[in-house]
Motif scaffolding. Structure first.
Motif, PDB file in Angstrom:
ATOM      1  N   ASN A  56       0.824  -1.207   0.000  1.00 18.59           N
ATOM      2  CA  ASN A  56       0.000   0.000   0.000  1.00 18.59           C
ATOM      3  C   ASN A  56       0.858   1.257   0.000  1.00 18.59           C
ATOM      4  N   GLY A  57       2.053   1.154   0.561  1.00 17.78           N
ATOM      5  CA  GLY A  57       2.968   2.295   0.506  1.00 17.78           C
ATOM      6  C   GLY A  57       3.341   2.632  -0.922  1.00 17.78           C
ATOM      7  N   TYR A  58       3.613   1.596  -1.733  1.00 21.94           N
ATOM      8  CA  TYR A  58       3.911   1.811  -3.148  1.00 21.94           C
ATOM      9  C   TYR A  58       2.692   2.381  -3.876  1.00 21.94           C
ATOM     10  N   LEU A  59       1.517   1.816  -3.575  1.00 19.52           N
ATOM     11  CA  LEU A  59       0.297   2.314  -4.218  1.00 19.52           C
ATOM     12  C   LEU A  59       0.031   3.767  -3.845  1.00 19.52           C
ATOM     13  N   ASN A  60       0.358   4.129  -2.606  1.00 22.71           N
ATOM     14  CA  ASN A  60       0.163   5.509  -2.167  1.00 22.71           C
ATOM     15  C   ASN A  60       1.057   6.459  -2.950  1.00 22.71           C
ATOM     16  N   GLU A  61       2.316   6.036  -3.203  1.00 21.61           N
ATOM     17  CA  GLU A  61       3.206   6.854  -4.035  1.00 21.61           C
ATOM     18  C   GLU A  61       2.585   7.067  -5.418  1.00 21.61           C
ATOM     19  N   TRP A  62       2.017   5.996  -5.976  1.00 19.28           N
ATOM     20  CA  TRP A  62       1.388   6.071  -7.297  1.00 19.28           C
ATOM     21  C   TRP A  62       0.169   6.985  -7.258  1.00 19.28           C
ATOM     22  N   ALA A  63      -0.680   6.795  -6.230  1.00 20.63           N
ATOM     23  CA  ALA A  63      -1.897   7.600  -6.109  1.00 20.63           C
ATOM     24  C   ALA A  63      -1.564   9.085  -5.988  1.00 20.63           C
ATOM     25  N   GLU A  64      -0.528   9.404  -5.211  1.00 18.38           N
ATOM     26  CA  GLU A  64      -0.131  10.804  -5.040  1.00 18.38           C
ATOM     27  C   GLU A  64       0.377  11.397  -6.351  1.00 18.38           C
ATOM     28  N   GLU A  65       1.148  10.611  -7.103  1.00 18.43           N
ATOM     29  CA  GLU A  65       1.659  11.094  -8.393  1.00 18.43           C
ATOM     30  C   GLU A  65       0.519  11.332  -9.375  1.00 18.43           C
ATOM     31  N   ARG A  66      -0.424  10.375  -9.435  1.00 16.23           N
ATOM     32  CA  ARG A  66      -1.568  10.506 -10.351  1.00 16.23           C
ATOM     33  C   ARG A  66      -2.446  11.686  -9.961  1.00 16.23           C
ATOM     34  N   SER A  67      -2.656  11.881  -8.658  1.00 16.17           N
ATOM     35  CA  SER A  67      -3.461  13.004  -8.170  1.00 16.17           C
ATOM     36  C   SER A  67      -2.813  14.331  -8.530  1.00 16.17           C
ATOM     37  N   LEU A  68      -1.484  14.409  -8.366  1.00 18.64           N
ATOM     38  CA  LEU A  68      -0.761  15.633  -8.711  1.00 18.64           C
ATOM     39  C   LEU A  68      -0.885  15.933 -10.200  1.00 18.64           C
ATOM     40  N   VAL A  69      -0.747  14.895 -11.035  1.00 16.77           N
ATOM     41  CA  VAL A  69      -0.876  15.080 -12.482  1.00 16.77           C
ATOM     42  C   VAL A  69      -2.285  15.559 -12.835  1.00 16.77           C
ATOM     43  N   ASN A  70      -3.301  14.961 -12.211  1.00 15.39           N
ATOM     44  CA  ASN A  70      -4.687  15.354 -12.489  1.00 15.39           C
ATOM     45  C   ASN A  70      -4.925  16.830 -12.157  1.00 15.39           C
ATOM     46  N   LYS A  71      -4.368  17.277 -11.026  1.00 15.56           N
ATOM     47  CA  LYS A  71      -4.529  18.681 -10.625  1.00 15.56           C
ATOM     48  C   LYS A  71      -3.825  19.605 -11.621  1.00 15.56           C
ATOM     49  N   GLU A  72      -2.631  19.191 -12.048  1.00 10.95           N
ATOM     50  CA  GLU A  72      -1.884  20.015 -13.013  1.00 10.95           C
ATOM     51  C   GLU A  72      -2.621  20.079 -14.346  1.00 10.95           C
ATOM     52  N   ILE A  73      -3.233  18.974 -14.749  1.00 12.02           N
ATOM     53  CA  ILE A  73      -3.991  18.947 -16.010  1.00 12.02           C
ATOM     54  C   ILE A  73      -5.198  19.869 -15.935  1.00 12.02           C
ATOM     55  N   GLU A  74      -5.865  19.903 -14.777  1.00  9.38           N
ATOM     56  CA  GLU A  74      -7.015  20.794 -14.596  1.00  9.38           C
ATOM     57  C   GLU A  74      -6.627  22.258 -14.761  1.00  9.38           C
ATOM     58  N   LEU A  75      -5.389  22.578 -14.365  1.00 14.38           N
ATOM     59  CA  LEU A  75      -4.925  23.967 -14.429  1.00 14.38           C
ATOM     60  C   LEU A  75      -4.199  24.292 -15.737  1.00 14.38           C
ATOM     61  N   ALA A  76      -4.015  23.269 -16.573  1.00 12.81           N
ATOM     62  CA  ALA A  76      -3.283  23.480 -17.827  1.00 12.81           C
ATOM     63  C   ALA A  76      -4.004  24.472 -18.727  1.00 12.81           C
ATOM     64  N   ALA A  77      -3.220  25.304 -19.422  1.00 10.62           N
ATOM     65  CA  ALA A  77      -3.792  26.369 -20.246  1.00 10.62           C
ATOM     66  C   ALA A  77      -4.154  25.903 -21.649  1.00 10.62           C
ATOM     67  N   SER A  78      -3.628  24.757 -22.078  1.00  5.70           N
ATOM     68  CA  SER A  78      -3.874  24.301 -23.450  1.00  5.70           C
ATOM     69  C   SER A  78      -3.830  22.771 -23.520  1.00  5.70           C
ATOM     70  N   ASP A  79      -4.350  22.247 -24.629  1.00  9.34           N
ATOM     71  CA  ASP A  79      -4.316  20.795 -24.840  1.00  9.34           C
ATOM     72  C   ASP A  79      -2.879  20.282 -24.958  1.00  9.34           C
ATOM     73  N   SER A  80      -2.017  21.092 -25.593  1.00 10.07           N
ATOM     74  CA  SER A  80      -0.627  20.670 -25.744  1.00 10.07           C
ATOM     75  C   SER A  80       0.063  20.561 -24.386  1.00 10.07           C
ATOM     76  N   GLU A  81      -0.277  21.470 -23.465  1.00 13.09           N
ATOM     77  CA  GLU A  81       0.296  21.399 -22.121  1.00 13.09           C
ATOM     78  C   GLU A  81      -0.211  20.157 -21.390  1.00 13.09           C
ATOM     79  N   LYS A  82      -1.488  19.824 -21.595  1.00  6.71           N
ATOM     80  CA  LYS A  82      -2.053  18.608 -20.994  1.00  6.71           C
ATOM     81  C   LYS A  82      -1.349  17.365 -21.521  1.00  6.71           C
TER      82      LYS A  82
END
Length: 204
Positions: A130-156
């Protein structure tokens, strides 16, 4: 901080998997043989080997080639996939991966409100898997947040590409992140020390 990845320092994960595959195959052969109530001599007679040679395969001293592996599987009455490392590019291979994780990481199935969920142990992060999965979940969550704030499709698309490289470089990405976290902490400590010195000078 990244969590510990159980691969010796300086060893490529692919090399580590290859070097230890004979041990894993041997363990599976031995476990199934014992469950079947067969001696090494009896199993050997079924596949055309003596007991000493069977012992060598079970101990990981030798790795059976595909033809012999099929003979072992036939003699033990199991699928060849039960003896080999799982390959998850198909449903059956994925199922054997789940079976392996049940044995090694306490994976179990939960049925809730008509849905199936998989859980390792009690689901808490202190469990190593679960520690490994938590690292993965945190990385995916961070990417999702960054994608939401992305200014363009190319940035996404660039963010998704970075995430794929994070997966492709696993577990090196964890070690790299740990190094970055340590450096950031050291820099932050230095900044605080300099701010303290500056504050003391201003007070004089």
């Amino acid at each position: 901080m990244g969590i510990w990845v159980n691969v010796p320092n300086g060893t490529d994960p692919m090399d580590f998997n290859e070097e230890t595959s004979a041990d894993r195959i041997g363990r599976r052969i031995k476990d199934i043989r014992i469950a079947r109530g067969l001696s090494q001599q009896e199993l050997g007679a079924l596949v055309g080997l003596n007991a000493n040679r069977v012992q060598q395969y079970e101990n990981g001293a030798r790795k059976p080639k595909s033809d012999l592996l099929k003979k072992f599987a036939d003699a033990l009455g199991v699928s060849t996939l039960a003896l080999t490392d799982p390959v998850v590019s198909n449903y059956i291979g994925a199922m054997y991966a789940f079976f392996e994780m049940e044995e090694n990481y306490d994976l179990h199935i939960i049925q809730e409100d008509g849905r199936l969920m998989l859980m390792f142990g009690d689901g808490r992060i202190h469990n190593s898997m679960n520690g490994y999965l938590n690292e993965w979940a945190e990385e995916r969550s961070l990417v999702n947040k960054e994608i939401e704030l992305a200014a363009s499709d190319s940035e996404k698309q660039l963010l998704e590409a970075d995430y794929r490289f994070w997966k492709w470089s696993y577990p090196k990405c964890l070690a790299d992140q740990t190094t970055k976290d340590i450096k950031k902490a050291q820099i932050q400590e230095k900044i605080e020390q300099l701010q303290q010195v500056l504050s003391e000078l201003e007070d004089k």
